[in-house]
Design a protein around this motif. Structure first.
Motif, PDB file in Angstrom:
ATOM      1  N   ASP A   1      38.053 -13.838  23.225  1.00 36.65           N
ATOM      2  CA  ASP A   1      37.096 -13.802  24.321  1.00 36.65           C
ATOM      3  C   ASP A   1      37.110 -15.113  25.103  1.00 36.65           C
ATOM      4  N   GLY A   2      36.597 -15.087  26.294  1.00 35.66           N
ATOM      5  CA  GLY A   2      36.351 -16.305  27.063  1.00 35.66           C
ATOM      6  C   GLY A   2      37.557 -16.872  27.772  1.00 35.66           C
ATOM      7  N   LEU A   3      38.336 -16.048  28.463  1.00 38.18           N
ATOM      8  CA  LEU A   3      39.568 -16.503  29.105  1.00 38.18           C
ATOM      9  C   LEU A   3      39.370 -17.697  30.036  1.00 38.18           C
ATOM     10  N   VAL A   4      38.400 -17.620  30.898  1.00 37.22           N
ATOM     11  CA  VAL A   4      38.251 -18.684  31.894  1.00 37.22           C
ATOM     12  C   VAL A   4      36.873 -19.325  31.838  1.00 37.22           C
ATOM     13  N   LEU A   5      36.315 -19.434  30.663  1.00 36.05           N
ATOM     14  CA  LEU A   5      34.955 -19.953  30.554  1.00 36.05           C
ATOM     15  C   LEU A   5      34.777 -21.294  31.255  1.00 36.05           C
ATOM     16  N   ARG A   6      35.766 -22.149  31.130  1.00 37.50           N
ATOM     17  CA  ARG A   6      35.611 -23.480  31.720  1.00 37.50           C
ATOM     18  C   ARG A   6      36.564 -23.738  32.871  1.00 37.50           C
ATOM     19  N   ALA A   7      37.224 -22.705  33.334  1.00 41.04           N
ATOM     20  CA  ALA A   7      38.231 -22.891  34.378  1.00 41.04           C
ATOM     21  C   ALA A   7      37.652 -23.528  35.634  1.00 41.04           C
ATOM     22  N   ALA A   8      36.504 -23.070  36.052  1.00 40.68           N
ATOM     23  CA  ALA A   8      35.915 -23.614  37.277  1.00 40.68           C
ATOM     24  C   ALA A   8      35.577 -25.087  37.115  1.00 40.68           C
ATOM     25  N   ALA A   9      35.105 -25.488  35.942  1.00 38.85           N
ATOM     26  CA  ALA A   9      34.752 -26.891  35.708  1.00 38.85           C
ATOM     27  C   ALA A   9      36.002 -27.760  35.625  1.00 38.85           C
ATOM     28  N   VAL A  10      37.076 -27.225  35.045  1.00 41.88           N
ATOM     29  CA  VAL A  10      38.302 -27.998  34.878  1.00 41.88           C
ATOM     30  C   VAL A  10      39.022 -28.174  36.201  1.00 41.88           C
TER      31      VAL A  10
ATOM     32  N   VAL B   1      34.410 -15.274  37.031  1.00 37.92           N
ATOM     33  CA  VAL B   1      34.514 -15.465  35.579  1.00 37.92           C
ATOM     34  C   VAL B   1      33.976 -14.242  34.847  1.00 37.92           C
ATOM     35  N   ARG B   2      32.814 -13.736  35.295  1.00 35.97           N
ATOM     36  CA  ARG B   2      32.237 -12.539  34.652  1.00 35.97           C
ATOM     37  C   ARG B   2      33.190 -11.352  34.765  1.00 35.97           C
ATOM     38  N   ALA B   3      33.748 -11.155  35.954  1.00 38.26           N
ATOM     39  CA  ALA B   3      34.656 -10.025  36.162  1.00 38.26           C
ATOM     40  C   ALA B   3      35.918 -10.175  35.314  1.00 38.26           C
ATOM     41  N   LEU B   4      36.491 -11.371  35.272  1.00 33.57           N
ATOM     42  CA  LEU B   4      37.690 -11.591  34.464  1.00 33.57           C
ATOM     43  C   LEU B   4      37.431 -11.331  32.989  1.00 33.57           C
ATOM     44  N   ARG B   5      36.257 -11.716  32.506  1.00 32.66           N
ATOM     45  CA  ARG B   5      35.929 -11.526  31.086  1.00 32.66           C
ATOM     46  C   ARG B   5      35.831 -10.046  30.730  1.00 32.66           C
ATOM     47  N   LEU B   6      35.586  -9.194  31.722  1.00 32.69           N
ATOM     48  CA  LEU B   6      35.484  -7.758  31.473  1.00 32.69           C
ATOM     49  C   LEU B   6      36.850  -7.060  31.431  1.00 32.69           C
TER      50      LEU B   6
END
Length: 193
Positions: A98-107, A132-137
């Motif tokens: 789970d959590g593919l791009v959880l921190r992508a925006a911050a990084v 991020v929400r859509a990608l996680r789905l």
């Protein structure tokens, strides 16, 4: 003309050849050159707080496997494939994917969303959160191909190398994953996130 002039970019292949011959400094140069994209890849594929460890382990394994590198793909896509494998190993050891791009925006915040005004910043944060929400789905393989093609800006060939999929699978999965992502984003907008 100097080798380091902007007109003549240094070629990874030269450094790989030197590293394969035992030149550690050449490999250190390759590590320095590709650490940022390797780290970003690990984060985008869901390594989270372990991204630095994943990146380091990938470069260690890359050094050990360097004699097997034949140059069929770029060194960058070859090392990113090792990063992807290390991230998958991390997922397996954690027992979750789970959590593919959880921190992508911050990084790596998207520069097109940067705005001087507070309203622009709020809207950009909302758009990133919605993405991020859509990608996680999305299913894991759909997320992986979207990350490779659009977040990491890998070519089709590099994506084939990194994911180890046939070219036709990359093409069809990219198309289907984008359609699913668009549908999810449309639904989020209609239902207010």
């Amino acid at each position: 003309m100097s080798v380091t002039s902007p007109e003549v970019p240094l070629d990874d292949d030269e450094f790989v050849t030197r590293a394969q011959a035992g030149d550690r400094e050449a490999y250190e140069y390759l590590v320095a050159r590709h650490t940022a994209s390797a780290y970003r890849t690990a984060v985008l594929l869901g390594a989270g707080s372990d991204a630095e460890d994943v990146t380091q382990e990938a470069f260690v394994k890359g050094y050990r496997k360097l004699s097997r590198y034949r140059g069929e793909s770029s060194f960058r896509s070859w090392i990113l494939a090792i990063v992807a494998n290390e991230t998958r190993n991390l997922h397996r050891s954690r027992g979750r994917r789970d959590g593919l791009v959880l921190r992508a925006a911050a990084v790596n915040p998207d520069p097109e969303f940067i705005d001087d005004g507070a309203v622009g910043a709020v809207l950009a944060a909302e758009r990133r959160a919605m993405l991020v929400r859509a990608l996680r789905l999305l299913p894991v393989k759909d997320r992986e191909v979207i990350v490779c093609r659009f977040f990491l800006d890998l070519s089709e060939d590099e994506t084939v190398t990194m994911l180890g999929w046939p070219r036709g699978t990359v093409k069809s999965r990219t198309s289907r994953a984008l359609a699913k992502l668009r549908g999810l984003l449309d639904r989020q907008e209609v239902h207010g996130g």
